[in-house]
Design a protein around this motif. Structure first.
Motif, PDB file in Angstrom:
ATOM      1  N   HIS A 116       0.839  -1.203   0.000  1.00  0.00           N
ATOM      2  CA  HIS A 116       0.000   0.000   0.000  1.00  0.00           C
ATOM      3  C   HIS A 116       0.878   1.258   0.000  1.00  0.00           C
ATOM      4  N   HIS A 117       1.929   1.249   0.786  1.00  0.00           N
ATOM      5  CA  HIS A 117       2.847   2.377   0.887  1.00  0.00           C
ATOM      6  C   HIS A 117       3.542   2.638  -0.459  1.00  0.00           C
ATOM      7  N   ILE A 118       3.925   1.593  -1.148  1.00  0.00           N
ATOM      8  CA  ILE A 118       4.545   1.730  -2.477  1.00  0.00           C
ATOM      9  C   ILE A 118       3.559   2.394  -3.438  1.00  0.00           C
ATOM     10  N   ALA A 119       2.314   1.930  -3.433  1.00  0.00           N
ATOM     11  CA  ALA A 119       1.292   2.507  -4.322  1.00  0.00           C
ATOM     12  C   ALA A 119       1.074   3.988  -4.005  1.00  0.00           C
ATOM     13  N   TYR A 120       0.967   4.315  -2.724  1.00  0.00           N
ATOM     14  CA  TYR A 120       0.773   5.716  -2.340  1.00  0.00           C
ATOM     15  C   TYR A 120       1.985   6.545  -2.797  1.00  0.00           C
ATOM     16  N   GLY A 121       3.178   6.009  -2.599  1.00  0.00           N
ATOM     17  CA  GLY A 121       4.396   6.717  -2.994  1.00  0.00           C
ATOM     18  C   GLY A 121       4.452   6.986  -4.492  1.00  0.00           C
ATOM     19  N   ILE A 122       4.022   6.030  -5.289  1.00  0.00           N
ATOM     20  CA  ILE A 122       3.989   6.212  -6.753  1.00  0.00           C
ATOM     21  C   ILE A 122       3.002   7.325  -7.111  1.00  0.00           C
ATOM     22  N   ASN A 123       1.814   7.289  -6.513  1.00  0.00           N
ATOM     23  CA  ASN A 123       0.827   8.343  -6.777  1.00  0.00           C
ATOM     24  C   ASN A 123       1.341   9.712  -6.340  1.00  0.00           C
ATOM     25  N   TRP A 124       1.961   9.779  -5.179  1.00  0.00           N
ATOM     26  CA  TRP A 124       2.497  11.040  -4.664  1.00  0.00           C
ATOM     27  C   TRP A 124       3.588  11.570  -5.589  1.00  0.00           C
ATOM     28  N   TRP A 125       4.507  10.701  -5.982  1.00  0.00           N
ATOM     29  CA  TRP A 125       5.606  11.093  -6.863  1.00  0.00           C
ATOM     30  C   TRP A 125       5.069  11.570  -8.210  1.00  0.00           C
ATOM     31  N   THR A 126       4.079  10.861  -8.750  1.00  0.00           N
ATOM     32  CA  THR A 126       3.474  11.243 -10.026  1.00  0.00           C
ATOM     33  C   THR A 126       2.893  12.649  -9.935  1.00  0.00           C
ATOM     34  N   LYS A 127       2.123  12.925  -8.897  1.00  0.00           N
ATOM     35  CA  LYS A 127       1.519  14.253  -8.733  1.00  0.00           C
ATOM     36  C   LYS A 127       2.589  15.331  -8.589  1.00  0.00           C
ATOM     37  N   ASN A 128       3.543  15.118  -7.677  1.00  0.00           N
ATOM     38  CA  ASN A 128       4.529  16.141  -7.360  1.00  0.00           C
ATOM     39  C   ASN A 128       5.579  16.359  -8.443  1.00  0.00           C
ATOM     40  N   TYR A 129       6.047  15.305  -9.073  1.00  0.00           N
ATOM     41  CA  TYR A 129       7.192  15.434  -9.962  1.00  0.00           C
ATOM     42  C   TYR A 129       6.891  15.300 -11.446  1.00  0.00           C
ATOM     43  N   ILE A 130       5.785  14.705 -11.808  1.00  0.00           N
ATOM     44  CA  ILE A 130       5.445  14.616 -13.233  1.00  0.00           C
ATOM     45  C   ILE A 130       4.380  15.641 -13.571  1.00  0.00           C
ATOM     46  N   GLU A 131       3.323  15.691 -12.763  1.00  0.00           N
ATOM     47  CA  GLU A 131       2.221  16.611 -13.037  1.00  0.00           C
ATOM     48  C   GLU A 131       2.440  17.986 -12.410  1.00  0.00           C
ATOM     49  N   ALA A 132       3.469  18.108 -11.564  1.00  0.00           N
ATOM     50  CA  ALA A 132       3.811  19.374 -10.896  1.00  0.00           C
ATOM     51  C   ALA A 132       2.644  19.928 -10.074  1.00  0.00           C
ATOM     52  N   VAL A 133       1.951  19.036  -9.389  1.00  0.00           N
ATOM     53  CA  VAL A 133       0.861  19.423  -8.490  1.00  0.00           C
ATOM     54  C   VAL A 133       1.351  19.118  -7.076  1.00  0.00           C
ATOM     55  N   LYS A 134       1.630  20.149  -6.307  1.00  0.00           N
ATOM     56  CA  LYS A 134       2.197  19.977  -4.971  1.00  0.00           C
ATOM     57  C   LYS A 134       1.221  19.260  -4.052  1.00  0.00           C
ATOM     58  N   ARG A 135       1.672  18.150  -3.517  1.00  0.00           N
ATOM     59  CA  ARG A 135       0.887  17.367  -2.559  1.00  0.00           C
ATOM     60  C   ARG A 135       1.756  17.077  -1.336  1.00  0.00           C
ATOM     61  N   ASP A 136       1.178  17.212  -0.164  1.00  0.00           N
ATOM     62  CA  ASP A 136       1.885  16.841   1.054  1.00  0.00           C
ATOM     63  C   ASP A 136       1.924  15.325   1.158  1.00  0.00           C
ATOM     64  N   TRP A 137       2.935  14.838   1.856  1.00  0.00           N
ATOM     65  CA  TRP A 137       3.044  13.401   2.103  1.00  0.00           C
ATOM     66  C   TRP A 137       2.104  13.075   3.259  1.00  0.00           C
ATOM     67  N   ASP A 138       0.996  12.419   2.967  1.00  0.00           N
ATOM     68  CA  ASP A 138      -0.004  12.104   3.981  1.00  0.00           C
ATOM     69  C   ASP A 138      -0.703  10.795   3.622  1.00  0.00           C
ATOM     70  N   PRO A 139       0.028   9.686   3.713  1.00  0.00           N
ATOM     71  CA  PRO A 139      -0.578   8.407   3.315  1.00  0.00           C
ATOM     72  C   PRO A 139      -1.729   8.009   4.240  1.00  0.00           C
ATOM     73  N   PRO A 140      -2.796   7.514   3.636  1.00  0.00           N
ATOM     74  CA  PRO A 140      -3.918   7.044   4.454  1.00  0.00           C
ATOM     75  C   PRO A 140      -3.567   5.706   5.110  1.00  0.00           C
ATOM     76  N   ALA A 141      -4.351   5.355   6.104  1.00  0.00           N
ATOM     77  CA  ALA A 141      -4.159   4.047   6.742  1.00  0.00           C
ATOM     78  C   ALA A 141      -4.440   2.959   5.713  1.00  0.00           C
TER      79      ALA A 141
END
Length: 142
Positions: free
Chosen positions: A44-69
């Protein structure tokens, strides 16, 4: 760059999903050490990390690191992981298109038409181009 990134993403996807498939279901809550996450939570953490990285570094949409349970079955977590890899691949392809447009404009293109396009948009771009050309011709003839 695009092809290298897509290749790396595909290798990561293939390996990660193979590990998920190989792990026996009865070990979803296995922790290799007391202070680590379970296997399912790590996926689950890997999946969240991929989504976070995609938003922040590919789409340039700033997202805080806040993985859900972590919730859901392994099947649901693996589906989330597959969705994350799919979204990353789409974002890389879209970003590469933007990169291609910028490269074309830097090389001298006057405009860029993104597919699918409307006939009205195409005709308007042609009209604008012809007006610029006519204006440029009129100023060079003086």
């Amino acid at each position: 760059m695009k092809e290298s990134l897509l290749s790396l993403a595909e290798n990561s996807r293939t390996y990660t999903l193979a590990v998920a498939a190989a792990m026996p279901a009865n070990l979803d809550n296995f922790k290799p050490a007391a202070d680590t996450w379970t296997f399912r939570k790590q996926l689950h953490h890997i999946a969240y990390g991929i989504n976070w990285w995609t938003k922040n570094y590919i789409e340039a949409v700033k997202r805080d690191w806040d993985p859900p349970a972590t919730s859901g079955s392994r099947k649901e977590v693996v589906a989330y992981l597959e969705q994350a890899y799919h979204s990353m691949k789409e974002a890389i392809n879209k970003a590469a298109m933007k990169e291609d447009r910028i490269k074309g404009l830097r090389l001298g293109a006057d405009d860029y038409l993104v597919k699918p396009f409307s006939i009205e948009e195409l005709l308007l771009k042609i009209e604008i181009f012809l007006k610029k050309k006519k204006k440029k011709t009129a100023t060079t003839e003086k």
